[in-house]
Motif scaffolding. Structure first.
Motif, PDB file in Angstrom:
ATOM      1  N   SER A   6      45.447 -15.105 -46.547  1.00 17.14           N
ATOM      2  CA  SER A   6      44.610 -15.448 -47.744  1.00 17.14           C
ATOM      3  C   SER A   6      43.876 -14.242 -48.052  1.00 17.14           C
ATOM      4  CB  SER A   6      43.980 -16.550 -47.798  1.00 17.14           C
ATOM      5  OG  SER A   6      43.284 -16.875 -49.108  1.00 17.14           O
ATOM      6  N   ARG A   7      43.901 -13.755 -49.335  1.00 20.16           N
ATOM      7  CA  ARG A   7      43.066 -12.746 -49.754  1.00 20.16           C
ATOM      8  C   ARG A   7      42.012 -13.407 -50.861  1.00 20.16           C
ATOM      9  NH1 ARG A   7      46.457  -8.619 -52.682  1.00 20.16           N
ATOM     10  NH2 ARG A   7      47.718 -10.476 -53.064  1.00 20.16           N
ATOM     11  N   ILE A   8      40.880 -12.552 -50.901  1.00 18.15           N
ATOM     12  CA  ILE A   8      39.752 -13.102 -51.806  1.00 18.15           C
ATOM     13  C   ILE A   8      39.807 -11.861 -52.875  1.00 18.15           C
ATOM     14  CG2 ILE A   8      37.606 -13.635 -52.116  1.00 18.15           C
ATOM     15  CD1 ILE A   8      38.925 -15.491 -50.219  1.00 18.15           C
ATOM     16  N   LEU A   9      39.979 -12.379 -54.115  1.00 23.13           N
ATOM     17  CA  LEU A   9      39.957 -11.082 -55.371  1.00 23.13           C
ATOM     18  C   LEU A   9      39.153 -11.558 -56.333  1.00 23.13           C
ATOM     19  CD1 LEU A   9      44.119 -11.441 -55.230  1.00 23.13           C
ATOM     20  CD2 LEU A   9      42.423  -9.842 -54.074  1.00 23.13           C
ATOM     21  N   ARG A  10      38.980 -10.447 -57.277  1.00 26.91           N
ATOM     22  CA  ARG A  10      37.887 -10.723 -58.602  1.00 26.91           C
ATOM     23  C   ARG A  10      39.015 -10.773 -59.663  1.00 26.91           C
ATOM     24  NH1 ARG A  10      35.153  -6.747 -55.990  1.00 26.91           N
ATOM     25  NH2 ARG A  10      35.543  -5.055 -57.437  1.00 26.91           N
ATOM     26  N   GLY A  13      36.178 -12.327 -63.938  1.00 29.97           N
ATOM     27  CA  GLY A  13      34.833 -12.731 -63.556  1.00 29.97           C
ATOM     28  C   GLY A  13      34.520 -14.026 -62.577  1.00 29.97           C
ATOM     29  N   ARG A  14      35.618 -14.399 -62.114  1.00 30.74           N
ATOM     30  CA  ARG A  14      35.579 -15.192 -60.959  1.00 30.74           C
ATOM     31  C   ARG A  14      36.125 -14.927 -59.682  1.00 30.74           C
ATOM     32  NH1 ARG A  14      34.779 -16.252 -66.325  1.00 30.74           N
ATOM     33  NH2 ARG A  14      34.084 -18.622 -66.645  1.00 30.74           N
ATOM     34  N   ILE A  15      36.114 -15.627 -58.583  1.00 36.75           N
ATOM     35  CA  ILE A  15      36.629 -15.358 -57.311  1.00 36.75           C
ATOM     36  C   ILE A  15      37.739 -16.319 -57.207  1.00 36.75           C
ATOM     37  CG2 ILE A  15      36.217 -15.321 -54.867  1.00 36.75           C
ATOM     38  CD1 ILE A  15      34.428 -13.218 -56.499  1.00 36.75           C
ATOM     39  N   LEU A  16      38.901 -15.479 -56.743  1.00 35.18           N
ATOM     40  CA  LEU A  16      40.271 -16.298 -56.501  1.00 35.18           C
ATOM     41  C   LEU A  16      40.547 -15.824 -55.125  1.00 35.18           C
ATOM     42  CD1 LEU A  16      43.116 -17.425 -57.752  1.00 35.18           C
ATOM     43  CD2 LEU A  16      43.493 -14.843 -58.108  1.00 35.18           C
ATOM     44  N   ALA A  17      41.113 -17.244 -54.448  1.00 37.08           N
ATOM     45  CA  ALA A  17      41.536 -16.863 -53.177  1.00 37.08           C
ATOM     46  C   ALA A  17      43.008 -17.252 -53.140  1.00 37.08           C
ATOM     47  CB  ALA A  17      41.033 -18.011 -52.193  1.00 37.08           C
ATOM     48  N   THR A  18      43.985 -16.286 -52.542  1.00 36.55           N
ATOM     49  CA  THR A  18      45.307 -16.823 -52.558  1.00 36.55           C
ATOM     50  C   THR A  18      46.190 -16.138 -51.314  1.00 36.55           C
ATOM     51  OG1 THR A  18      47.441 -16.593 -53.886  1.00 36.55           O
ATOM     52  CG2 THR A  18      45.838 -14.386 -54.020  1.00 36.55           C
ATOM     53  N   ASP A  19      47.338 -16.844 -50.983  1.00 35.22           N
ATOM     54  CA  ASP A  19      47.993 -16.139 -50.084  1.00 35.22           C
ATOM     55  C   ASP A  19      49.350 -15.710 -50.565  1.00 35.22           C
ATOM     56  OD1 ASP A  19      49.335 -18.545 -50.849  1.00 35.22           O
ATOM     57  OD2 ASP A  19      49.568 -19.564 -48.657  1.00 35.22           O
ATOM     58  N   LEU A  20      49.453 -15.507 -51.848  1.00 35.44           N
ATOM     59  CA  LEU A  20      50.648 -14.911 -52.587  1.00 35.44           C
ATOM     60  C   LEU A  20      50.547 -13.565 -52.810  1.00 35.44           C
ATOM     61  CD1 LEU A  20      51.484 -17.817 -55.218  1.00 35.44           C
ATOM     62  CD2 LEU A  20      52.287 -17.540 -52.977  1.00 35.44           C
ATOM     63  N   PRO A  21      51.484 -12.487 -52.789  1.00 35.34           N
ATOM     64  CA  PRO A  21      51.330 -11.136 -52.983  1.00 35.34           C
ATOM     65  C   PRO A  21      51.339 -10.997 -54.494  1.00 35.34           C
ATOM     66  CG  PRO A  21      53.377 -11.593 -52.333  1.00 35.34           C
ATOM     67  CD  PRO A  21      52.715 -13.072 -52.174  1.00 35.34           C
ATOM     68  N   PHE A  22      50.746  -9.992 -54.945  1.00 31.80           N
ATOM     69  CA  PHE A  22      50.501  -9.558 -56.253  1.00 31.80           C
ATOM     70  C   PHE A  22      51.058  -8.301 -56.604  1.00 31.80           C
ATOM     71  CE2 PHE A  22      47.547 -13.063 -56.956  1.00 31.80           C
ATOM     72  CZ  PHE A  22      47.547 -13.516 -58.113  1.00 31.80           C
ATOM     73  N   VAL A  23      51.820  -8.288 -57.894  1.00 27.23           N
ATOM     74  CA  VAL A  23      52.508  -6.909 -58.139  1.00 27.23           C
ATOM     75  C   VAL A  23      51.281  -5.919 -58.844  1.00 27.23           C
ATOM     76  CG1 VAL A  23      54.018  -5.610 -59.806  1.00 27.23           C
ATOM     77  CG2 VAL A  23      55.021  -7.601 -58.536  1.00 27.23           C
ATOM     78  N   ASP A  34      35.981 -19.642 -56.544  1.00 30.28           N
ATOM     79  CA  ASP A  34      36.230 -20.635 -57.620  1.00 30.28           C
ATOM     80  C   ASP A  34      37.291 -21.425 -57.735  1.00 30.28           C
ATOM     81  OD1 ASP A  34      33.646 -19.891 -59.107  1.00 30.28           O
ATOM     82  OD2 ASP A  34      34.683 -17.866 -58.977  1.00 30.28           O
ATOM     83  N   VAL A  35      38.678 -20.763 -57.169  1.00 31.01           N
ATOM     84  CA  VAL A  35      39.938 -21.273 -57.568  1.00 31.01           C
ATOM     85  C   VAL A  35      40.993 -20.751 -56.460  1.00 31.01           C
ATOM     86  CG1 VAL A  35      40.764 -19.868 -59.169  1.00 31.01           C
ATOM     87  CG2 VAL A  35      41.449 -22.275 -58.970  1.00 31.01           C
ATOM     88  N   THR A  36      41.755 -21.577 -55.854  1.00 34.68           N
ATOM     89  CA  THR A  36      42.653 -21.156 -55.015  1.00 34.68           C
ATOM     90  C   THR A  36      43.952 -21.258 -55.483  1.00 34.68           C
ATOM     91  OG1 THR A  36      41.056 -21.842 -52.900  1.00 34.68           O
ATOM     92  CG2 THR A  36      43.469 -21.412 -52.415  1.00 34.68           C
ATOM     93  N   LEU A  37      44.860 -20.106 -55.390  1.00 33.53           N
ATOM     94  CA  LEU A  37      46.280 -19.976 -55.654  1.00 33.53           C
ATOM     95  C   LEU A  37      47.226 -20.073 -54.690  1.00 33.53           C
ATOM     96  CD1 LEU A  37      48.324 -19.609 -57.959  1.00 33.53           C
ATOM     97  CD2 LEU A  37      48.039 -17.203 -57.757  1.00 33.53           C
ATOM     98  N   THR A  38      47.828 -21.264 -54.551  1.00 30.65           N
ATOM     99  CA  THR A  38      49.175 -21.322 -53.409  1.00 30.65           C
ATOM    100  C   THR A  38      50.446 -21.684 -54.048  1.00 30.65           C
ATOM    101  OG1 THR A  38      48.534 -23.410 -53.467  1.00 30.65           O
ATOM    102  CG2 THR A  38      47.003 -22.356 -52.126  1.00 30.65           C
ATOM    103  N   ALA A 116      44.260 -18.303 -68.529  1.00 32.02           N
ATOM    104  CA  ALA A 116      43.522 -18.738 -69.886  1.00 32.02           C
ATOM    105  C   ALA A 116      43.220 -20.210 -69.763  1.00 32.02           C
ATOM    106  CB  ALA A 116      44.204 -18.294 -70.961  1.00 32.02           C
ATOM    107  N   LEU A 117      44.093 -21.131 -69.353  1.00 30.60           N
ATOM    108  CA  LEU A 117      43.977 -22.490 -69.745  1.00 30.60           C
ATOM    109  C   LEU A 117      42.945 -22.794 -68.627  1.00 30.60           C
ATOM    110  CD1 LEU A 117      44.526 -25.374 -70.615  1.00 30.60           C
ATOM    111  CD2 LEU A 117      46.459 -25.398 -69.260  1.00 30.60           C
ATOM    112  N   TRP A 118      42.873 -22.254 -67.402  1.00 28.36           N
ATOM    113  CA  TRP A 118      42.073 -22.614 -66.350  1.00 28.36           C
ATOM    114  C   TRP A 118      40.469 -22.061 -66.664  1.00 28.36           C
ATOM    115  CZ3 TRP A 118      38.467 -20.458 -63.158  1.00 28.36           C
ATOM    116  CH2 TRP A 118      38.160 -21.112 -62.331  1.00 28.36           C
ATOM    117  N   LEU A 119      40.485 -20.931 -67.106  1.00 24.54           N
ATOM    118  CA  LEU A 119      39.301 -20.470 -67.670  1.00 24.54           C
ATOM    119  C   LEU A 119      38.576 -21.462 -68.820  1.00 24.54           C
ATOM    120  CD1 LEU A 119      40.290 -16.599 -67.732  1.00 24.54           C
ATOM    121  CD2 LEU A 119      38.391 -17.792 -66.268  1.00 24.54           C
TER     122      LEU A 119
END
Length: 319
Positions: A6-10, A13-23, A34-38, A116-119
């Protein structure tokens, strides 16, 4: 979608934790999550036993996204992007299930409608626009496809004025009741013709999505311009329109400005169905009251953008 560290990303303006790779390169973050993406495996049950839900989008024949379907549950939303992915959007967790697309394709939807919906479910307001951070504060450019908002932003980047966000302009009110524009991620999306004139090696740029024409333009780190990775007070919003032979900046009264912000909401009818018409209108009206909104009229052609940019910067100094 195998398990990853898992990585912690900005992220807006929020803090996102995810174990998914991003392009897309999201900035590294720290602090409370603030929220975790899995990833989610398997098919989606319609609902848990005894749980109620309703279909909120599309709501009628006027909706123009046949590839999108949305449901509201007791404590979450589900967005289905036909042939690509579906997302379960809860208060502190977002799950992504691939249904035919790749993870890179699903990422495009996550960084748009899903984010946008989550925000907005957390009290923010999301407009369809780009923003840069001038010396006197942030200025946003709102518009539909081919309105010229990203080309305008790219023109500012070429002159050393950093990008704040592109496509999703997320806004919050701070404790002093200022409208704060949140940083998105260091990328701007340009139509091929604009990219060819504004970016070196434009022929090597990748499309945002296989079904979209726009190209990904990295910002900062050797890409175009620089990225402003912190909230900035929003000083003005521009509604660009390419026509005529003169540059005009006409400020709208709050009532007309509110109507324009409704038109340029990122979520549109989905936001009204998910968040509520009254709640969203109150947020839009509050922004229109606090932030000057201008009709920006200017002659078509990338060669005119430097003069447009200087007119905007001059106007910002008077606010």
């Amino acid at each position: 979608m195998s398990a990853r560290k898992s990585r912690i990303l900005r992220w807006f303006g929020r803090i996102l934790a995810t174990d998914l790779p991003f392009v897309v390169r999201l900035p590294e973050g720290a602090g409370d999550i603030d929220v975790t993406l899995t990833a989610i495996d398997g098919s989606a049950p319609e609902a848990a036993a005894g749980e109620s839900y309703r279909r909120i989008f599309p709501a009628g024949s006027t909706d123009t996204e046949p590839w999108l379907e949305a449901f509201a549950f007791e404590d979450r939303f589900r967005l289905r992007f036909e042939g690509y992915a579906e997302f379960e959007i809860g208060p502190d967790r977002i799950g992504c299930r691939l249904t035919g697309g790749t993870l890179a394709e699903a990422e495009t939807f996550f960084l748009g409608l899903v984010s946008a919906l989550w925000l907005e479910s957390k009290g923010a307001l999301c407009l369809h626009g780009a923003a840069v951070v001038a010396p006197s504060g942030a200025v946003g450019f709102l518009g539909f496809n081919r309105a010229g908002k990203s080309s305008l932003a790219a023109s500012f980047l070429r002159q050393g004025i950093p990008l704040l966000t592109d496509d999703v302009l997320a806004l919050d009110l701070d404790e002093r009741r200022r409208v704060m524009a949140q940083p998105g991620f260091p990328q701007i999306r340009l139509w091929p013709a604009s990219a060819a004139d504004l970016v070196e090696n434009a022929q090597d740029l990748e499309p945002v999505h296989p079904d979209f024409e726009k190209r990904r333009v990295p910002v900062g780190g050797g890409g175009l311009g620089t990225f402003h990775d912190a909230p900035a007070e929003l000083r003005a919003l521009m509604l660009p329109q390419r026509k005529g032979s003169e540059i005009e900046l006409n400020r709208l009264p709050p009532r007309e400005a509110t109507i324009e912000l409704v038109r340029h909401s990122f979520l549109g009818g989905l936001g009204e169905a998910a968040i509520g018409v009254d709640r969203r209108f109150e947020r839009l009206a509050a922004v229109a009251e606090a932030v000057p909104v201008f009709h920006l009229v200017y002659p078509d052609g990338l060669e005119n953008l430097p003069q447009v940019r200087e007119a905007i910067l001059k106007r910002l100094k008077t606010l």
